[in-house]
Design an enzyme around this catalytic site. Sequence first.
Site, PDB file in Angstrom:
ATOM      1  N   GLU A 174       0.823  -1.223   0.000  1.00  0.00           N
ATOM      2  CA  GLU A 174       0.000   0.000   0.000  1.00  0.00           C
ATOM      3  C   GLU A 174       0.851   1.264   0.000  1.00  0.00           C
ATOM      4  O   GLU A 174       0.388   2.348   0.351  1.00  0.00           O
ATOM      5  CB  GLU A 174      -0.954  -0.037   1.190  1.00  0.00           C
ATOM      6  N   HIS A 250      -4.606   1.377   7.435  1.00  0.00           N
ATOM      7  CA  HIS A 250      -3.210   1.693   7.099  1.00  0.00           C
ATOM      8  C   HIS A 250      -2.532   2.195   8.368  1.00  0.00           C
ATOM      9  O   HIS A 250      -3.190   2.815   9.222  1.00  0.00           O
ATOM     10  CB  HIS A 250      -3.118   2.820   6.055  1.00  0.00           C
ATOM     11  N   CYS A 369      -2.986  11.129   3.844  1.00  0.00           N
ATOM     12  CA  CYS A 369      -3.297  10.237   2.716  1.00  0.00           C
ATOM     13  C   CYS A 369      -3.124  10.979   1.399  1.00  0.00           C
ATOM     14  O   CYS A 369      -2.798  10.393   0.375  1.00  0.00           O
ATOM     15  CB  CYS A 369      -4.744   9.779   2.753  1.00  0.00           C
TER      16      CYS A 369
HETATM   17  O1  SUG Z   1      -7.829   2.937  -0.010  1.00  0.00           O
HETATM   18  N1  SUG Z   1     -10.631   5.060   0.236  1.00  0.00           N
HETATM   19  C1  SUG Z   1      -9.183   4.888   0.295  1.00  0.00           C
HETATM   20  C2  SUG Z   1      -8.581   5.798   1.333  1.00  0.00           C
HETATM   21  C3  SUG Z   1      -7.087   5.765   1.307  1.00  0.00           C
HETATM   22  C4  SUG Z   1      -6.487   6.457   2.473  1.00  0.00           C
HETATM   23  N2  SUG Z   1      -5.080   6.423   2.377  1.00  0.00           N
HETATM   24  C5  SUG Z   1      -4.210   6.363   3.433  1.00  0.00           C
HETATM   25  N3  SUG Z   1      -4.610   6.032   4.621  1.00  0.00           N
HETATM   26  N4  SUG Z   1      -2.979   6.590   3.197  1.00  0.00           N
HETATM   27  C6  SUG Z   1      -8.818   3.427   0.562  1.00  0.00           C
HETATM   28  O2  SUG Z   1      -9.526   2.780   1.360  1.00  0.00           O
HETATM   29  C7  SUG Z   1     -12.848   4.720  -0.716  1.00  0.00           C
HETATM   30  C8  SUG Z   1     -13.479   4.887  -2.078  1.00  0.00           C
HETATM   31  C9  SUG Z   1     -14.965   4.739  -2.050  1.00  0.00           C
HETATM   32  O3  SUG Z   1     -15.503   4.064  -1.158  1.00  0.00           O
HETATM   33  O4  SUG Z   1     -15.645   5.305  -2.950  1.00  0.00           O
HETATM   34  C10 SUG Z   1     -11.329   4.558  -0.775  1.00  0.00           C
HETATM   35  O5  SUG Z   1     -10.814   3.993  -1.719  1.00  0.00           O
END
Ligand code: SUG
Length: 447
Positions: A174, A250, A369
Amino acid sequence: MKSYEVNFDGLVGPTHNYAGLSVGNVASLSNAAQASNPKEGAKQGLQKMKALHDMGLKQALLPPLERPDVFTLRKLGFTGSDAEVLQKAAKQAPQVFVAVCSASSMWTANACTVSPSADTQDKKVHFTAANLANKFHRSIESPTTSRILASIFNDEHHFSHHEPLPLGDHFGDEGAANHTRFCDDYGQAGVEFFVYGKYAFDNTKPAPTKFPARQTFEASQAIARLHQLNPEKTVFAQQNPEVIDQGVFHNDVISVGNGNVLFYHEDAFLNTDEVFNNIRKAYGDNPFYFVKVPRSQVSVDDAVRTYLFNSQLVTLGDGNMAIIAPGECEENTRVKSFLDELITQDTPIKQVKIYDVKQSMRNGGGPACLRQRVVLNEQEIIATNQKVFMSDELFASLNQWVDKHYRDRLEEKDLSDPQLLTESRTALDELTQLLNLGSVYPFQFES
Ligand code: SUG
């Protein structure tokens, strides 16, 4: 030669929407099917970038990906004109369809893992785009992300690009959401700290039971090998499986590091004492601050709801650090009073600055993020595409670009509108010219 941390923020894309795609990410599931506002999302992100630029920090950006991803739909057997592909997919496989519309590339912490040249054996900056294998909508990001990184960091004397790790759960990676770096000075060899959620090849080891562990130990080790890191200055730690099961999908949802500081929740890691001893040993004799947030003051639930740890921890010109936190932290009395007290204590963290990134937060993406940290020295900065660096002019032209191309409301039913695809491609085509990226999107080179 001086080195800098450059924050490469993701620009929120024209199809930003709430589709409930990420099991294990509380905000993503609880906001599913709400209407989104891509224009507001993009502007909130730009405001944060501009604010950090105005603080004297080095700020740049990464462009969004092409969505809806018609090319992936074609690989899955949908045929006809682009409009037909969209409409057939939306009707016959709605869950697959919404997944190829996600603007999830905005969370550039997940775009890749980067190791600065001070840490690598060949003294190049190493990049590995993350395979994001755990979620289908994210697993389709890496080919274009790799192309964009190769276009921006396009000088083989300074930059080394690796392919994403093999797809599949065993090497789930990730990116920088599970990686941080400690150092006295950005230009000196630092300690690279990798946090994983489970062992893929040993199921006798602890692992979450309710929600997925997206990063494996084996993936983190592979990145460290590819990036030619010094094993004596590389530390691996397992995330506490219990917090993954509470929505900490994460590590950057439960801890953040910068310079000589690790700001962390008491429940973040397994075997915390051993992990901290390893960091101390690798870091050497200079002062290091483990800044603990006790569960008695801020619960894991508060951390997940407010994204306290998904703050950016940045070093300001005077050497002190600031926490760049999301608005939600101010609205929670426990988190707010913890932060008020923190800045009076004996740690380098002396300021808290709050930004509204609600459009992104509703999908589980806070300030950290939204950014990828790339430590670059002066020569490497010169070797980087100059057009992606934030400036007053770029801020103005990107705001105009957003005003021209973005909608202020999107619901699931809008995603199959062929006009949205045309708008998105027109916007991205213009953006590649504005940022001098060349042809990086499939619609620009596939027939
Ligand atoms: O991968 N949300 C992302 C958020 C990423 C956050 N990144 C870090 N923590 N670095 C994920 O879960 C949700 C999209 C949706 O539900 O439409 C989403 O992909």
